[in-house]
Design a protein around this motif. Structure first.
Motif, PDB file in Angstrom:
ATOM      1  N   GLY A  41     -27.261 -65.244 -69.018  1.00 26.98           N
ATOM      2  CA  GLY A  41     -27.913 -64.064 -68.454  1.00 26.98           C
ATOM      3  C   GLY A  41     -29.275 -63.845 -69.100  1.00 26.98           C
ATOM      4  N   GLY A  42     -29.885 -62.733 -68.730  1.00 30.84           N
ATOM      5  CA  GLY A  42     -31.194 -62.364 -69.296  1.00 30.84           C
ATOM      6  C   GLY A  42     -31.021 -61.697 -70.648  1.00 30.84           C
ATOM      7  N   THR A  43     -32.115 -61.073 -71.108  1.00 29.58           N
ATOM      8  CA  THR A  43     -32.068 -60.448 -72.425  1.00 29.58           C
ATOM      9  C   THR A  43     -31.583 -59.002 -72.338  1.00 29.58           C
ATOM     10  OG1 THR A  43     -33.372 -59.917 -74.383  1.00 29.58           O
ATOM     11  CG2 THR A  43     -34.523 -59.769 -72.275  1.00 29.58           C
ATOM     12  N   ASN A  44     -30.929 -58.522 -73.405  1.00 32.00           N
ATOM     13  CA  ASN A  44     -30.552 -57.113 -73.458  1.00 32.00           C
ATOM     14  C   ASN A  44     -31.424 -56.359 -74.455  1.00 32.00           C
ATOM     15  OD1 ASN A  44     -27.947 -58.654 -72.737  1.00 32.00           O
ATOM     16  ND2 ASN A  44     -27.474 -56.553 -72.161  1.00 32.00           N
ATOM     17  N   SER A  45     -32.319 -57.112 -75.132  1.00 32.50           N
ATOM     18  CA  SER A  45     -33.071 -56.471 -76.210  1.00 32.50           C
ATOM     19  C   SER A  45     -34.415 -55.958 -75.708  1.00 32.50           C
ATOM     20  CB  SER A  45     -33.266 -57.438 -77.371  1.00 32.50           C
ATOM     21  OG  SER A  45     -34.484 -58.130 -77.248  1.00 32.50           O
ATOM     22  N   ASP A  46     -35.027 -55.088 -76.512  1.00 34.59           N
ATOM     23  CA  ASP A  46     -36.340 -54.518 -76.217  1.00 34.59           C
ATOM     24  C   ASP A  46     -37.451 -55.526 -76.443  1.00 34.59           C
ATOM     25  OD1 ASP A  46     -35.770 -52.047 -75.519  1.00 34.59           O
ATOM     26  OD2 ASP A  46     -36.487 -51.049 -77.350  1.00 34.59           O
ATOM     27  N   VAL A  47     -37.168 -56.507 -77.327  1.00 35.74           N
ATOM     28  CA  VAL A  47     -38.248 -57.387 -77.773  1.00 35.74           C
ATOM     29  C   VAL A  47     -38.143 -58.825 -77.264  1.00 35.74           C
ATOM     30  CG1 VAL A  47     -38.829 -56.066 -79.853  1.00 35.74           C
ATOM     31  CG2 VAL A  47     -37.027 -57.773 -79.964  1.00 35.74           C
ATOM     32  N   GLY A  48     -36.951 -59.257 -76.828  1.00 34.84           N
ATOM     33  CA  GLY A  48     -36.766 -60.652 -76.402  1.00 34.84           C
ATOM     34  C   GLY A  48     -37.302 -60.888 -74.995  1.00 34.84           C
ATOM     35  N   THR A  49     -37.601 -62.166 -74.700  1.00 32.61           N
ATOM     36  CA  THR A  49     -38.059 -62.562 -73.362  1.00 32.61           C
ATOM     37  C   THR A  49     -37.158 -63.681 -72.852  1.00 32.61           C
ATOM     38  OG1 THR A  49     -40.329 -62.107 -74.011  1.00 32.61           O
ATOM     39  CG2 THR A  49     -40.043 -63.422 -72.024  1.00 32.61           C
ATOM     40  N   GLY A  50     -36.529 -63.483 -71.712  1.00 30.55           N
ATOM     41  CA  GLY A  50     -35.833 -64.602 -71.070  1.00 30.55           C
ATOM     42  C   GLY A  50     -34.349 -64.684 -71.320  1.00 30.55           C
ATOM     43  N   GLY A  51     -33.870 -64.181 -72.460  1.00 28.76           N
ATOM     44  CA  GLY A  51     -32.434 -64.236 -72.749  1.00 28.76           C
ATOM     45  C   GLY A  51     -31.937 -65.670 -72.863  1.00 28.76           C
ATOM     46  N   MET A  52     -30.702 -65.907 -72.427  1.00 30.26           N
ATOM     47  CA  MET A  52     -30.095 -67.236 -72.574  1.00 30.26           C
ATOM     48  C   MET A  52     -30.615 -68.209 -71.521  1.00 30.26           C
ATOM     49  SD  MET A  52     -28.228 -68.380 -74.913  1.00 30.26           S
ATOM     50  CE  MET A  52     -28.254 -67.136 -76.178  1.00 30.26           C
ATOM     51  N   LYS A  53     -31.065 -67.672 -70.378  1.00 31.98           N
ATOM     52  CA  LYS A  53     -31.486 -68.549 -69.286  1.00 31.98           C
ATOM     53  C   LYS A  53     -32.628 -69.478 -69.738  1.00 31.98           C
ATOM     54  CE  LYS A  53     -32.531 -68.392 -64.429  1.00 31.98           C
ATOM     55  NZ  LYS A  53     -33.941 -68.194 -64.066  1.00 31.98           N
ATOM     56  N   THR A  54     -33.624 -68.881 -70.398  1.00 31.06           N
ATOM     57  CA  THR A  54     -34.767 -69.701 -70.822  1.00 31.06           C
ATOM     58  C   THR A  54     -34.371 -70.647 -71.968  1.00 31.06           C
ATOM     59  OG1 THR A  54     -35.483 -67.798 -72.130  1.00 31.06           O
ATOM     60  CG2 THR A  54     -36.611 -68.166 -70.041  1.00 31.06           C
ATOM     61  N   LYS A  55     -33.320 -70.270 -72.707  1.00 25.08           N
ATOM     62  CA  LYS A  55     -32.860 -71.172 -73.782  1.00 25.08           C
ATOM     63  C   LYS A  55     -32.165 -72.399 -73.178  1.00 25.08           C
ATOM     64  CE  LYS A  55     -32.607 -67.480 -77.168  1.00 25.08           C
ATOM     65  NZ  LYS A  55     -33.661 -66.779 -76.440  1.00 25.08           N
ATOM     66  N   ILE A  56     -31.447 -72.190 -72.082  1.00 30.62           N
ATOM     67  CA  ILE A  56     -30.805 -73.334 -71.408  1.00 30.62           C
ATOM     68  C   ILE A  56     -31.887 -74.234 -70.792  1.00 30.62           C
ATOM     69  CG2 ILE A  56     -29.145 -74.044 -69.610  1.00 30.62           C
ATOM     70  CD1 ILE A  56     -27.901 -72.486 -71.923  1.00 30.62           C
ATOM     71  N   GLN A  57     -32.894 -73.601 -70.188  1.00 32.64           N
ATOM     72  CA  GLN A  57     -34.009 -74.409 -69.644  1.00 32.64           C
ATOM     73  C   GLN A  57     -34.642 -75.241 -70.757  1.00 32.64           C
ATOM     74  OE1 GLN A  57     -36.507 -71.290 -68.097  1.00 32.64           O
ATOM     75  NE2 GLN A  57     -35.424 -71.164 -66.151  1.00 32.64           N
ATOM     76  N   ALA A  58     -34.821 -74.592 -71.914  1.00 37.61           N
ATOM     77  CA  ALA A  58     -35.428 -75.304 -73.050  1.00 37.61           C
ATOM     78  C   ALA A  58     -34.538 -76.452 -73.491  1.00 37.61           C
ATOM     79  CB  ALA A  58     -35.650 -74.328 -74.211  1.00 37.61           C
ATOM     80  N   ALA A  59     -33.240 -76.187 -73.563  1.00 39.99           N
ATOM     81  CA  ALA A  59     -32.300 -77.233 -73.993  1.00 39.99           C
ATOM     82  C   ALA A  59     -32.352 -78.406 -73.017  1.00 39.99           C
ATOM     83  CB  ALA A  59     -30.890 -76.657 -74.085  1.00 39.99           C
ATOM     84  N   GLU A  60     -32.440 -78.090 -71.723  1.00 41.34           N
ATOM     85  CA  GLU A  60     -32.479 -79.160 -70.719  1.00 41.34           C
ATOM     86  C   GLU A  60     -33.721 -80.044 -70.917  1.00 41.34           C
ATOM     87  OE1 GLU A  60     -32.185 -77.738 -66.690  1.00 41.34           O
ATOM     88  OE2 GLU A  60     -31.650 -79.727 -65.958  1.00 41.34           O
ATOM     89  N   LYS A  61     -34.842 -79.388 -71.173  1.00 41.65           N
ATOM     90  CA  LYS A  61     -36.078 -80.152 -71.429  1.00 41.65           C
ATOM     91  C   LYS A  61     -35.915 -81.025 -72.668  1.00 41.65           C
ATOM     92  CE  LYS A  61     -39.775 -77.082 -69.735  1.00 41.65           C
ATOM     93  NZ  LYS A  61     -39.050 -76.225 -68.803  1.00 41.65           N
ATOM     94  N   ALA A  62     -35.370 -80.425 -73.732  1.00 38.44           N
ATOM     95  CA  ALA A  62     -35.332 -81.127 -75.021  1.00 38.44           C
ATOM     96  C   ALA A  62     -34.329 -82.282 -75.009  1.00 38.44           C
ATOM     97  CB  ALA A  62     -35.004 -80.138 -76.140  1.00 38.44           C
ATOM     98  N   VAL A  63     -33.133 -82.057 -74.485  1.00 37.78           N
ATOM     99  CA  VAL A  63     -32.131 -83.140 -74.550  1.00 37.78           C
ATOM    100  C   VAL A  63     -32.561 -84.356 -73.732  1.00 37.78           C
ATOM    101  CG1 VAL A  63     -30.161 -81.652 -75.111  1.00 37.78           C
ATOM    102  CG2 VAL A  63     -30.648 -82.197 -72.698  1.00 37.78           C
ATOM    103  N   SER A  64     -33.330 -84.122 -72.666  1.00 39.14           N
ATOM    104  CA  SER A  64     -33.769 -85.274 -71.869  1.00 39.14           C
ATOM    105  C   SER A  64     -34.857 -86.070 -72.595  1.00 39.14           C
ATOM    106  CB  SER A  64     -34.244 -84.838 -70.483  1.00 39.14           C
ATOM    107  OG  SER A  64     -35.412 -84.072 -70.614  1.00 39.14           O
ATOM    108  N   HIS A  65     -35.354 -85.512 -73.699  1.00 42.41           N
ATOM    109  CA  HIS A  65     -36.288 -86.254 -74.556  1.00 42.41           C
ATOM    110  C   HIS A  65     -35.519 -86.871 -75.731  1.00 42.41           C
ATOM    111  CE1 HIS A  65     -39.912 -87.015 -77.015  1.00 42.41           C
ATOM    112  NE2 HIS A  65     -40.581 -86.890 -75.892  1.00 42.41           N
ATOM    113  N   GLY A  66     -34.198 -86.710 -75.730  1.00 42.22           N
ATOM    114  CA  GLY A  66     -33.383 -87.261 -76.821  1.00 42.22           C
ATOM    115  C   GLY A  66     -33.313 -86.345 -78.028  1.00 42.22           C
TER     116      GLY A  66
END
Ligand SMILES: Nc1ncnc2c1ncn2[C@@H]1O[C@H](COP(=O)(O)OP(=O)(O)O)[C@@H](O)[C@H]1O
Ligand SMILES: N[C@@H](CCC(=O)OP(=O)(O)O)C(=O)O
Length: 372
Positions: free
Chosen positions: A206-231
């Motif tokens: 889901g998205g963020t629940n905090s006042d200061v965060g951006t993107g929540g878990m969704k952007t972290k999964i996107q980041a993980a997808e980018k990173a793992v495909s680079h090994g």
């Protein structure tokens, strides 16, 4: 899904650590070194083991918020917060280290341009060679919607790929990825190990629940997808607790570990797939994909049905069918103006269209074929 608790950290030569806003300025009341101390100690210990570290630090907006009307949603005010908070954040990090650090402020416009991307990589490599800690953030002052990455999770993955890192550690305000947002569901379960990122994994985030965060878990999964495909081994961990960092140093997984591809994408192919974005589109006949994938891997103006958007030589374009199916992302050898002209020539006077084969619009080496 496996529950894998041990991590082979011994072969890591270079890591990227991403620190979320809640760790930098938990109360939007200036920077606090409270949580940064443990992270800084982790960085020091990694470096003493010979592991090079790049830091991607969020928190400039959160750190600068106390100087402005923090309830404001005005973009100019947010940019002012970022500009003021960035110096405070850098000063706070700098105080925690007895070695030099360097500030790198980027936008997506820098990362998606191949020459600028190479320049960023070379700068990072040079800083690491000299023992200087690169601290990266988005250059919020100059970004517009079209120019920005927009969140530091994706930025950290692009930086990890550029730096050729072995691991990306995303430090957040939560233990890792749960099967649903634990702030909304009491029965949410932590996933220790993700071997493959698919729609099911995205559906958990889901998205963020905090006042200061951006993107929540969704952007972290996107980041993980980018990173793992680079090994790149990718972790989402809780940056609030020192146990996280002690576990990592002991080769244990304290949060969610995403398995890297055994056969990562090549450097340029990864960049065009995951960092660069399409500045325009070249539309081809619906039966074109076979030619693109299996023959010369080249596209000439004869095959072009339409050109959309405004792009220049070297920009990334999307090649798609008339019916909208995306076929490939590629670096173009032609700007949109000339390409429009060539495509028109081919249609209006085929016999005289001697410009049509002046060269491939895209070259084999710069094509990323998209899965249908
Ligand atoms: N499936 C999930 N598992 C864990 N956290 C989730 C999930 N879905 C949404 N979240 C939210 O994501 C937040 C972390 O992201 P974010 O607030 O952007 O932090 P950061 O500043 O570290 O980037 C968590 O605190 C939680 O509220
Ligand atoms: N460039 C912004 C980063 C915003 C951002 O992505 O925040 P976070 O979700 O806490 O990593 C800043 O420094 O405030």
């Amino acid at each position: 899904m496996n529950q894998n608790k041990t991590v082979d950290t011994h072969n890591w030569k270079r890591i990227v650590i991403k620190v979320g806003s809640a760790l930098i300025a938990p109360n939007k009341n200036g920077c606090s070194s409270h949580y940064l101390l443990g992270i800084a100690q982790f960085i020091v210990r990694c470096r003493s083991k010979g592991v090079e570290v790049v830091l991607v630090s969020s928190g400039s907006v959160a750190a600068g918020a106390h100087l402005f009307d923090s309830s404001s949603d005005n973009i100019a005010v947010k940019k002012a917060m970022a500009a003021a908070g960035q110096t405070e954040m850098m000063a706070t990090w700098d105080r925690l280290f007895d070695f030099p650090s360097a500030q790198i402020l980027l936008t997506h416009a820098d990362l998606r341009n191949r020459d600028r991307y190479i320049s960023i990589r070379n700068t990072i490599f040079e800083l690491l060679k000299c023992g200087v800690l690169p601290i990266v953030n988005e250059n919020d002052t100059v970004t517009t919607d079209k120019l920005k990455v927009g969140d530091n999770d994706n930025l950290s993955a692009m930086v990890a790929a550029a730096a050729n890192a072995d691991a990306l550690i995303i430090c957040s305000d939560i233990d890792g990825l749960y099967d649903k947002n634990p702030h909304e569901h009491d029965d949410a379960r932590l996933l220790s190990w993700v071997s493959h990122i698919d729609d099911e994994i995205y559906a958990m985030a889901g998205g963020t629940n905090s006042d200061v965060g951006t993107g929540g878990m969704k952007t972290k999964i996107q980041a993980a997808e980018k990173a793992v495909s680079h090994g790149i081994n990718t972790f989402i961990v809780n940056g609030f607790t020192e146990l996280t960092f002690n576990m990592l140093l002991d080769g244990k997984n304290p949060g969610t570990h995403f398995q890297p591809y055994a056969q990562p994408l090549g450097e340029e192919l990864h960049w065009i797939t995951h960092t660069s974005n399409a500045q325009g589109e070249v539309v081809v006949e619906d039966d074109f994909d076979a030619a693109l994938q299996h023959e010369s891997g080249q596209l000439t103006s004869r095959e072009v049905v339409a050109v959309e958007g405004d792009f220049s030589i070297g920009d990334t374009i999307l090649v798609r069918k008339k019916d909208g199916t995306p076929l490939a992302k590629a670096q173009t050898n032609y700007g949109s103006c000339l390409l429009n002209y060539l495509a028109d020539q081919d249609k209006s006077a085929p016999a005289q269209a001697n410009l049509q084969n002046t060269g491939a619009i895209i070259s084999e080496k710069t094509i990323a074929i998209l899965e249908e």
